[in-house]
Design an enzyme around this catalytic site. Structure first.
Site, PDB file in Angstrom:
ATOM      1  N   ALA A  73       0.820  -1.209   0.000  1.00  0.00           N
ATOM      2  CA  ALA A  73       0.000   0.000   0.000  1.00  0.00           C
ATOM      3  C   ALA A  73       0.859   1.266   0.000  1.00  0.00           C
ATOM      4  CB  ALA A  73      -0.952   0.002   1.193  1.00  0.00           C
ATOM      5  N   THR A  74       2.048   1.211   0.585  1.00  0.00           N
ATOM      6  CA  THR A  74       2.912   2.397   0.567  1.00  0.00           C
ATOM      7  C   THR A  74       3.235   2.772  -0.873  1.00  0.00           C
ATOM      8  OG1 THR A  74       3.890   1.792   2.687  1.00  0.00           O
ATOM      9  CG2 THR A  74       5.142   3.338   1.313  1.00  0.00           C
ATOM     10  N   ASN A 153      -5.989   2.994  10.433  1.00  0.00           N
ATOM     11  CA  ASN A 153      -5.163   1.917  10.974  1.00  0.00           C
ATOM     12  C   ASN A 153      -4.982   1.996  12.481  1.00  0.00           C
ATOM     13  OD1 ASN A 153      -3.686   4.190   9.605  1.00  0.00           O
ATOM     14  ND2 ASN A 153      -2.054   3.433  10.937  1.00  0.00           N
ATOM     15  N   HIS A 203      -0.821  -7.911   3.386  1.00  0.00           N
ATOM     16  CA  HIS A 203      -0.379  -8.419   4.690  1.00  0.00           C
ATOM     17  C   HIS A 203      -1.263  -8.024   5.874  1.00  0.00           C
ATOM     18  CE1 HIS A 203       1.830  -4.990   6.692  1.00  0.00           C
ATOM     19  NE2 HIS A 203       1.839  -4.519   5.452  1.00  0.00           N
ATOM     20  N   CYS A 328       7.381   5.603  17.190  1.00  0.00           N
ATOM     21  CA  CYS A 328       8.807   5.699  17.425  1.00  0.00           C
ATOM     22  C   CYS A 328       9.486   6.014  16.103  1.00  0.00           C
ATOM     23  CB  CYS A 328       9.332   4.386  17.982  1.00  0.00           C
ATOM     24  SG  CYS A 328      10.597   4.641  19.202  1.00  0.00           S
TER      25      CYS A 328
HETATM   26  C1  LIG Z   1      -0.283  -0.874   6.632  1.00  0.00           C
HETATM   27  C2  LIG Z   1      -0.813   0.349   5.984  1.00  0.00           C
HETATM   28  C3  LIG Z   1      -0.142   0.978   4.929  1.00  0.00           C
HETATM   29  C4  LIG Z   1       1.186   0.478   4.432  1.00  0.00           C
HETATM   30  O1  LIG Z   1       1.016  -0.674   3.684  1.00  0.00           O
HETATM   31  P1  LIG Z   1       2.296  -1.559   3.249  1.00  0.00           P
HETATM   32  O2  LIG Z   1       1.693  -2.597   2.384  1.00  0.00           O
HETATM   33  O3  LIG Z   1       2.873  -2.093   4.521  1.00  0.00           O
HETATM   34  O4  LIG Z   1       3.220  -0.665   2.515  1.00  0.00           O
HETATM   35  C5  LIG Z   1      -0.718   2.083   4.356  1.00  0.00           C
HETATM   36  N1  LIG Z   1      -1.896   2.569   4.793  1.00  0.00           N
HETATM   37  C6  LIG Z   1      -2.570   2.013   5.798  1.00  0.00           C
HETATM   38  C7  LIG Z   1      -3.875   2.582   6.231  1.00  0.00           C
HETATM   39  C8  LIG Z   1      -2.047   0.896   6.433  1.00  0.00           C
HETATM   40  O5  LIG Z   1      -2.719   0.353   7.448  1.00  0.00           O
END
Ligand SMILES: *Cc1c(COP(=O)(O)O)cnc(C)c1O
Length: 383
Positions: A73-74, A153, A203, A328
């Site tokens: 998602a990043t 999140n 994930h 952190c």
């Molecule tokens: C975990 C998360 C991300 C990051 O996703 P990755 O797949 O770890 O890069 C982005 N946005 C939200 C809301 C998340 O919970």
């Protein structure tokens, strides 16, 4: 020694055995490169990826051509936000997002601000929800993109995607949503919700780390995004790089299972969450953070008055794995920007706990977790 009870499913989840089983052949016997069009190894990989693409598209009401695989998602957020900014800057340079977004949205926006874009970081209400009237007032002639997450999140709140989508579509403004926490947990439909771009990840829904996708609308309107990776022309040139067949197969399988089991899993997990919250309410001065019902079913985020956040987490660590309301970043501990946006004091933000209950948690674990928190708070207050 027993490992602590895992109640941190908003950080990540274990890979479901069924997902792993689906992935395994694509690491070994079926290892081909989907771009190898000249032999069976390539065809097998291509077919498996096409199947996963179909599953994902169907899961959100899209077409397979609208799914671009990414590393998570990043990357999807970066591709959506920077990709739109680069393609539409001649139309306008104003972008709106929320103060409570994940850093994977906030940081690309801050980066764009450093390039001369203007970003509005919209506040939320005390319950964590956007006020759609406030959004409407913030929209301008030069607004090109609104990015509002589907599910938060930290506090799990579910934003009113359909309302936001309708507002943006009326004004010809693109609407992106980060659905990392939402996919497989709540129904998502890019047509009904008028979503133009959507970020996904595996994930958080019992798939592997390192794989995700971006949905990019192809018609009504056809969304243009500038690629951020250049190379072998994969994903119609929008995201170069050899596709990871095993991870993509796992993403498809994870979403398929989540949707199949959504009704039964929702009932079970919300039961566990409500039970945990019921037990924890015997603690004086405990507050729920975020809207009481408009939230993910496995999410519980609470603040506890009169206890030190660091001491609380330290004492809980041997028994339960949860997150606190502090981030952190490079050795400096700061209070959660999400809880601050709700108006919480720093002390209450620090003294908060985020529980993420998932597929593999049991009632017995939730009971033990509740007793542990109750005992620890008692002993910290008795000091
Ligand atoms: C975990 C998360 C991300 C990051 O996703 P990755 O797949 O770890 O890069 C982005 N946005 C939200 C809301 C998340 O919970």
């Amino acid at each position: 020694m027993d490992r602590p009870i895992y109640l941190d499913c908003h950080a990540t989840t274990p890979v479901d055995d069924r997902v792993l089983a689906a992935m395994l052949p694509y690491f070994t016997t079926h290892f081909g490169n989907a771009s190898s069009v000249g032999h069976a190894y390539g065809w097998e990989a291509e077919a498996a990826i096409a199947q996963a693409r179909d599953i994902l598209a169907a899961a959100i009401g899209a077409t397979p051509e609208e799914i671009i695989f990414t590393s998570g998602a990043t990357e999807a957020n970066n591709l959506a936000i920077k990709g739109v900014a680069e393609s539409y800057f001649s139309r306008g340079r104003h972008i709106i997002t929320l103060q409570t977004e994940h850093n994977a949205v906030l940081d690309p926006c801050r980066y764009l601000a450093s390039l001369g874009f203007e970003i509005t970081f919209l506040p939320v209400q005390a319950d964590g929800l956007i006020d759609v009237d406030t959004l409407e007032k913030a929209l301008r002639d030069d607004t090109i993109l609104v990015s509002v997450m589907a599910a938060n999140n930290e506090i799990g709140v579910l934003q009113p995607l359909a309302e936001i989508g309708a507002l943006c579509r009326d004004l010809n403004i693109l609407f992106h949503t980060d659905a990392a926490q939402a996919i497989g947990k709540i129904p998502l439909d890019v047509e009904a919700m008028k979503i133009d771009l959507m970020s996904l990840t595996a994930h958080k829904v019992y798939g592997s780390k390192g794989i995700g996708a971006l949905y990019v609308r192809r018609r009504d309107p056809r969304v243009q995004i500038a690629p951020q990776f250049h190379g072998g022309g994969q994903e119609r040139g929008l995201r170069a790089g050899t596709l990871s067949t095993p991870l993509i197969v796992g993403l498809g399988k994870a979403v398929e299972i989540a949707l199949e089991e959504l009704p039964s899993e929702s009932a079970r997990i919300s039961g566990l969450r409500d039970h945990l919250w019921q037990s924890l309410q015997s603690i004086d001065g405990i507050h729920l953070n975020g809207h009481p019902t408009q939230r993910l079913l496995g999410n519980l985020n609470v603040s506890i008055e009169g206890v030190d956040g660091q001491a609380l987490l330290l004492a809980l660590q041997p028994v339960i794995a949860v997150s606190s309301g502090s981030a952190c970043t490079s050795a400096k501990v700061t209070p959660s920007h999400v809880l601050q946006a709700l108006g919480l004091s720093d002390a209450l933000a620090y003294a908060s706990l985020r529980f993420g209950i998932g597929r593999f948690n049991t009632e017995e674990e939730c009971d033990r977790a509740a007793h542990c928190v109750i005992d620890v708070v008692q002993s910290l207050r008795d000091r």
